[in-house]
Enzyme design. Structure first.
Site, short mmCIF file in Angstrom:
data_model
loop_
_atom_site.label_atom_id
_atom_site.label_comp_id
_atom_site.label_asym_id
_atom_site.label_seq_id
_atom_site.Cartn_x
_atom_site.Cartn_y
_atom_site.Cartn_z
N GLY A 98 0.84 -1.18 0.00
CA GLY A 98 0.00 0.00 0.00
C GLY A 98 0.88 1.23 0.00
O GLY A 98 2.06 1.16 0.35
N HIS A 126 -3.37 1.40 7.85
CA HIS A 126 -2.01 1.96 7.81
C HIS A 126 -1.95 3.15 6.85
O HIS A 126 -1.43 4.21 7.18
CB HIS A 126 -1.04 0.84 7.38
CG HIS A 126 0.39 1.29 7.21
ND1 HIS A 126 1.41 0.84 8.02
CD2 HIS A 126 0.98 2.14 6.32
CE1 HIS A 126 2.56 1.40 7.64
NE2 HIS A 126 2.32 2.19 6.61
N GLU A 127 -2.53 2.99 5.67
CA GLU A 127 -2.44 4.05 4.65
C GLU A 127 -3.32 5.26 5.03
O GLU A 127 -2.93 6.40 4.79
CB GLU A 127 -2.83 3.52 3.27
CG GLU A 127 -1.98 2.35 2.77
CD GLU A 127 -0.48 2.54 2.89
OE1 GLU A 127 0.00 3.71 2.85
OE2 GLU A 127 0.24 1.54 3.04
N HIS A 143 -1.50 7.43 7.31
CA HIS A 143 -0.56 8.30 6.61
C HIS A 143 -1.21 9.63 6.22
O HIS A 143 -0.58 10.69 6.32
CB HIS A 143 -0.06 7.62 5.31
CG HIS A 143 1.19 6.81 5.49
ND1 HIS A 143 2.38 7.36 5.89
CD2 HIS A 143 1.43 5.49 5.29
CE1 HIS A 143 3.31 6.40 5.94
NE2 HIS A 143 2.76 5.26 5.58
N CYS A 180 6.91 -0.04 7.01
CA CYS A 180 6.45 1.09 6.21
C CYS A 180 7.54 1.42 5.21
O CYS A 180 8.72 1.51 5.59
CB CYS A 180 6.17 2.29 7.12
SG CYS A 180 5.66 3.76 6.20
N LEU A 181 7.17 1.61 3.96
CA LEU A 181 8.19 1.87 2.93
C LEU A 181 8.99 3.14 3.24
O LEU A 181 10.14 3.25 2.86
CB LEU A 181 7.55 2.00 1.54
CG LEU A 181 6.90 0.73 0.98
CD1 LEU A 181 6.46 0.97 -0.45
CD2 LEU A 181 7.83 -0.46 1.06
N GLN A 232 3.59 9.98 0.64
CA GLN A 232 4.87 9.27 0.57
C GLN A 232 5.60 9.49 -0.75
O GLN A 232 6.75 9.07 -0.89
CB GLN A 232 4.66 7.76 0.79
CG GLN A 232 4.25 7.42 2.20
CD GLN A 232 3.99 5.93 2.33
OE1 GLN A 232 2.91 5.46 2.03
NE2 GLN A 232 5.00 5.18 2.78
ZN ZN Z 1 3.64 3.42 5.44
#
Ligand code: ZN
Length: 449
Positions: free
Chosen positions: A45, A139-140, A143, A97-98, A50
């Site tokens: 995701g 999670h997204e 963000h 998390c990326l 991001q």
């Molecule tokens: Zn993340």
């Protein structure tokens, strides 16, 4: 416009994303760019913040492993997503998390959520999500409100399932000793070392210790002559390094090269900077009779040894160390320090400090006059010189004009006593043995001007 993944602690990751009111083709482009980045970094995701876009847009897509019982999640774009219902029941899982690589945090979330969102043409839809999809969506959506996994709990270390792709720069045993300790924490993709130098009686070209080490590991090594050659830049870039580590590489690395990795370049320097910048800090600490020295880990900067300090490690000196012994000890310390701080460094959690220029001192290359023992000097000074230049390149006296290397000595009632000496072209021997063969008065010479 080419978009790029943004890493913690960039400010935008803490911003509140803005509601989308303009539904145009640009949203499709944004989502396609995000999808490409998500695939590159193997995420499930991604939120628009991001990739440096402030709109309330998230995407999800998940293809489980063959053996997994999870259901695949097709690529879906959620615009202005909102959680409208959630279950009382929760579950706790480690999440990554990326934007915060190499970090996992245990996060407790509702097991099921209902999400209301719009598609790229502005039509509303609802999703009742369970399992992996419920977790990714929460999670997204976090963000979009500037909330990160770090807000739930402390990261659990060690968690690095992916090690940073690392290029190591260095030439000496200092390099290989530190690298031996660091190896398990990095994915070593390349060693860059200095060019082979002529050595031995036949002046044969001998590769550096670091190059020999690379060969035994089966890791590629390179000895670029000209660091400003664009081919060097292009080659290093093509390796897609996450990190570069410099340990005993004797040349100044151009900024264009040390800024290639996304986590920058760290240098292990064997002194407590800003004391003893330059090429001979270990020898300098012994020569000065210091009671303490240490290791500094710093970010590379345009000038030698002037970068921001990431970590310090102190080392107590007994006053008996030779250069060779102390080099080994400080390389060990440097390797251990860097290994320990690496997860925090990669997570962007380490504060750096600037060096105090007013306290800076610089060391220089060792020349023959530095190594010569003037026996009129205090014995303590000469004894330190012997240790500072052992095993290489050795302190010496001149006896009837010939150099005699002094490999070991001690001070006895204010006098310098030689223990081990090495005449030119001969093996090391005890001073007593040398004297037995000499059978003449000892006439020490001064260094010719
Ligand atoms: Zn993340």
């Amino acid at each position: 416009m080419k978009r790029q993944l943004v890493y913690y602690p960039e400010d935008i990751l803490r911003a509140k994303a803005e509601v989308v009111t303009d539904f145009g083709p640009d949203l499709v482009t944004l989502a396609a760019d995000m999808r490409e980045i998500m695939h590159t970094y193997r995420g499930m995701g991604l939120a628009a913040l991001q990739v440096n876009d402030r709109r309330r847009v998230i995407i999800v897509e998940y293809t489980p492993d063959k053996n997994s019982r999870d259901k695949p999640i097709p690529f879906t774009i959620f615009i202005n997503p909102k959680i409208t219902a959630k279950s009382q029941e929760t579950n706790t899982m480690n999440e990554g998390c990326l934007s915060i690589p190499y970090v996992e945090v245990s996060v407790k979330r509702p097991r099921e959520v209902t999400v209301e969102a719009q598609n790229v043409t502005g039509e509303s839809f609802n999703v009742k999500a369970t399992g992996m999809l419920a977790r990714i969506l929460q999670h997204e959506i976090d963000h979009l409100d500037g909330k990160l996994i770090l807000d739930y709990d402390k990261p659990a270390y060690p968690v690095a399932t992916t090690k940073p792709r690392t290029i190591v720069w260095g030439s000496t045993e200092f390099t290989t000793t530190a690298l031996n300790i660091l190896r398990s924490s990095i994915d070593l993709v390349q060693i860059v070392t200095e060019t082979a130098k002529p050595s031995g009686r036949n002046r044969e070209l001998t590769p550096t210790i670091a190059k020999q080490y690379a060969e035994t590991l089966g890791v590629p090594s390179a000895e670029p002559e000209d660091l400003r050659d664009p081919r060097v830049y292009n080659y290093l870039l093509s390796l897609k390094p996450d990190l570069m580590i410099v340990a005993a590489y004797g040349r100044l690395i151009p900024q264009a090269l040390y800024t290639i990795p996304r986590f920058g370049t760290l240098n292990i320097h064997p002194s407590l900077l800003p004391k003893y910048r330059g090429s001979t800090p270990i020898q300098a600490a012994i020569l000065a009779g210091d009671k303490q020295t240490g290791v500094t880990i710093m970010k590379l900067a345009p000038e030698f040894d002037t970068g921001e300090i990431v970590a310090y490690g102190e080392y107590k000196l007994e006053g008996t160390e030779t250069y060779g012994e102390l080099e080994y000890e400080l390389a060990q310390l440097g390797g251990e320090m860097l290994k320990e701080i690496l997860p925090d460094y990669l997570a962007g959690k380490l504060a750096t400090t600037f060096q105090d220029e007013a306290k800076a001192s610089t060391t220089k290359k060792i020349t023959a006059p530095d190594r010569w023992l003037n026996l009129d000097d205090p014995a303590e000074l000469n004894e330190r010189k012997v240790r500072a230049y052992t095993p290489e390149p050795s302190a010496f006296v001149l006896l009837e004009g010939q150099p005699l290397k002094i490999l070991e000595a001690h001070v006895e009632t204010g006098k310098l006593i030689f223990n081990i000496v090495q005449p030119a072209g001969k093996n090391p021997m005890p001073w007593a043995d040398f004297l037995r063969g000499w059978r003449k008065p000892l006439a020490f010479d001064s260094l010719p001007k």
